[in-house]
Design an enzyme around this catalytic site. Structure first.
Site, PDB file in Angstrom:
ATOM      1  N   ARG A 184       0.830  -1.207   0.000  1.00  0.00           N
ATOM      2  CA  ARG A 184       0.000   0.000   0.000  1.00  0.00           C
ATOM      3  C   ARG A 184       0.867   1.261   0.000  1.00  0.00           C
ATOM      4  O   ARG A 184       0.571   2.236  -0.692  1.00  0.00           O
ATOM      5  CB  ARG A 184      -0.930  -0.024   1.215  1.00  0.00           C
ATOM      6  CG  ARG A 184      -2.017   1.033   1.181  1.00  0.00           C
ATOM      7  CD  ARG A 184      -3.179   0.632   2.058  1.00  0.00           C
ATOM      8  NE  ARG A 184      -4.196   1.661   2.070  1.00  0.00           N
ATOM      9  CZ  ARG A 184      -4.334   2.554   3.045  1.00  0.00           C
ATOM     10  NH1 ARG A 184      -3.541   2.505   4.106  1.00  0.00           N
ATOM     11  NH2 ARG A 184      -5.274   3.481   2.998  1.00  0.00           N
ATOM     12  N   HIS A 242       0.662   4.045  -2.988  1.00  0.00           N
ATOM     13  CA  HIS A 242       0.278   5.420  -2.683  1.00  0.00           C
ATOM     14  C   HIS A 242       1.422   6.395  -2.944  1.00  0.00           C
ATOM     15  O   HIS A 242       1.179   7.551  -3.284  1.00  0.00           O
ATOM     16  CB  HIS A 242      -0.197   5.523  -1.235  1.00  0.00           C
ATOM     17  CG  HIS A 242      -1.588   5.003  -1.030  1.00  0.00           C
ATOM     18  ND1 HIS A 242      -2.516   5.637  -0.221  1.00  0.00           N
ATOM     19  CD2 HIS A 242      -2.227   3.918  -1.530  1.00  0.00           C
ATOM     20  CE1 HIS A 242      -3.659   4.951  -0.233  1.00  0.00           C
ATOM     21  NE2 HIS A 242      -3.498   3.899  -1.017  1.00  0.00           N
ATOM     22  N   ASN A 287      -3.971   8.314   3.397  1.00  0.00           N
ATOM     23  CA  ASN A 287      -2.706   7.766   3.904  1.00  0.00           C
ATOM     24  C   ASN A 287      -2.660   7.618   5.424  1.00  0.00           C
ATOM     25  O   ASN A 287      -1.633   7.192   5.966  1.00  0.00           O
ATOM     26  CB  ASN A 287      -1.541   8.656   3.456  1.00  0.00           C
ATOM     27  CG  ASN A 287      -1.307   8.598   1.962  1.00  0.00           C
ATOM     28  OD1 ASN A 287      -1.685   7.639   1.298  1.00  0.00           O
ATOM     29  ND2 ASN A 287      -0.696   9.636   1.414  1.00  0.00           N
ATOM     30  N   HIS A 298      -4.785  -6.912  -3.352  1.00  0.00           N
ATOM     31  CA  HIS A 298      -5.772  -7.065  -2.277  1.00  0.00           C
ATOM     32  C   HIS A 298      -5.905  -8.521  -1.832  1.00  0.00           C
ATOM     33  O   HIS A 298      -6.771  -8.855  -1.038  1.00  0.00           O
ATOM     34  CB  HIS A 298      -7.137  -6.524  -2.728  1.00  0.00           C
ATOM     35  CG  HIS A 298      -7.172  -5.028  -2.791  1.00  0.00           C
ATOM     36  ND1 HIS A 298      -8.247  -4.333  -3.319  1.00  0.00           N
ATOM     37  CD2 HIS A 298      -6.270  -4.081  -2.400  1.00  0.00           C
ATOM     38  CE1 HIS A 298      -7.992  -3.034  -3.241  1.00  0.00           C
ATOM     39  NE2 HIS A 298      -6.806  -2.856  -2.691  1.00  0.00           N
TER      40      HIS A 298
END
Length: 330
Positions: free
Chosen positions: A61, A65, A93, A189
């Site tokens: 992640r 990001h 975040n 995921h």
């Protein structure tokens, strides 16, 4: 022109033609400047993963990001100051984790090779290593990234859990990735969690209908309602995004989508949108136990991760090598 002068000139031209500048971005970039860099990173990742399996999702992640906002420059690690709200404090975040591991690795690398290895490369290589530890494919990330010097919370615009496939495709297109990359990378995921806040509308009032999302399996709706009470405050409880193998990087996620077990709206929509449904089917494992046919997802994931890792990369003299990952050098 005599023969000796001609030969001397030819030798000079050959020397010029075969002399190239040192590469600024490529595989094994630190082999001379910091030969033990990748071993230092790997050792720290292994130690962390052995004690905390959630670090796989945390680093994936963080990598996504970071790369989605101004490119893969570790700007996500810069801490806010009184005069600047940094990316890390933007809404999407706030639940990022894994900074402690990156900071530990940076400290170890600075002790071994001061001012050489960027925080951006640490994120990429740590993500590579943790994916492999968790059962995923080998990712051949080039290195030589340098660190960014700007981090603005206002610049954070990443795909969200309630996005439509059309919106997600547009977001990926904006950084040079396509629908195959979108479907492939959402396969990350296969690890990680979502808190109730981000999908509870699918359980109780999907798109204002007053009922559950009809594309979610009724049995899963019932299970999730017991975990996510209606009207609960805050983020709510965490729920595994992959209802099959939540700590393993594999193709279970795609199999779960075909069972209508997607937790986030964007995940489940992949199964029903004609632009992505074929990929979901091809990535899902096929056959009964003992008759497993390997999925092409692993190869596609490694390739798309490299593409994502090349977004907005700073090389050469651009950016800087931060002394600490949380602050720009002064």
């Amino acid at each position: 022109m005599d023969k000796l002068t001609f030969v001397a000139g030819l030798l000079v031209m050959l020397m010029v033609a075969t002399t190239t500048a040192a590469p600024t971005y490529g595989l094994n970039f630190y082999r001379n400047s910091c030969p033990g860099a990748e071993n230092i990173i790997r050792a720290a990742v292994i130690a962390k993963w052995n004690s905390d399996k959630t670090i796989t999702a945390g680093l994936l992640r963080m990598f996504f990001h970071d790369c989605f906002v101004t490119g893969c420059d570790a700007s996500i690690l810069i801490l806010s100051t009184p005069g600047n709200q940094a990316e890390i404090d933007a809404g999407p975040n706030l639940t990022i984790h894994g900074q402690d591991l990156i900071n530990t690795i940076k400290t170890n690398l600075e002790a071994a090779c001061p001012g050489v290895v960027s925080c951006a490369d640490i994120i990429a290589l740590a993500t590579r290593d943790v994916v492999l530890l968790a059962g995923g494919p080998q990712i051949l990330f080039p290195t030589g990234r340098r660190d960014g010097v700007v981090s603005l919370a206002s610049a954070v615009d990443v795909p969200g859990p309630t996005d439509t496939v059309t919106q997600a495709i547009a977001a990926f297109n904006s950084i040079g990735l396509n629908v195959n990359d979108l479907t492939t990378l959402l396969g990350a995921h296969t690890v990680g969690v979502a808190h109730c806040l981000f999908f509870s509308d699918r359980l109780y009032n999907f798109q204002g209908t007053g009922v559950a999302d009809p594309t979610m399996a009724p049995a899963l709706v019932a299970t999730l309602k017991s975990v996510c009470p209606q009207g609960a405050s805050g983020l709510g409880n965490p729920v595994a995004l992959d209802q099959g193998t939540e700590f393993i990087v594999d193709t279970s996620y795609f199999q779960q989508l075909q069972l209508n077990h997607g937790i986030l709206q964007i995940d489940q929509e992949l199964t029903h949108d004609p632009r992505t449904s074929g990929l979901v089917k091809s990535f899902a494992p096929q056959g009964r136990a003992g008759q497993f046919n390997p999925s092409p997802w692993g190869f596609s994931f490694a390739r798309s991760m490299v593409k994502l890792g090349n977004v907005g990369v700073l090389t050469g003299t651009k950016g800087q090598i931060r002394k600490t990952c949380g602050a720009i050098n002064t």
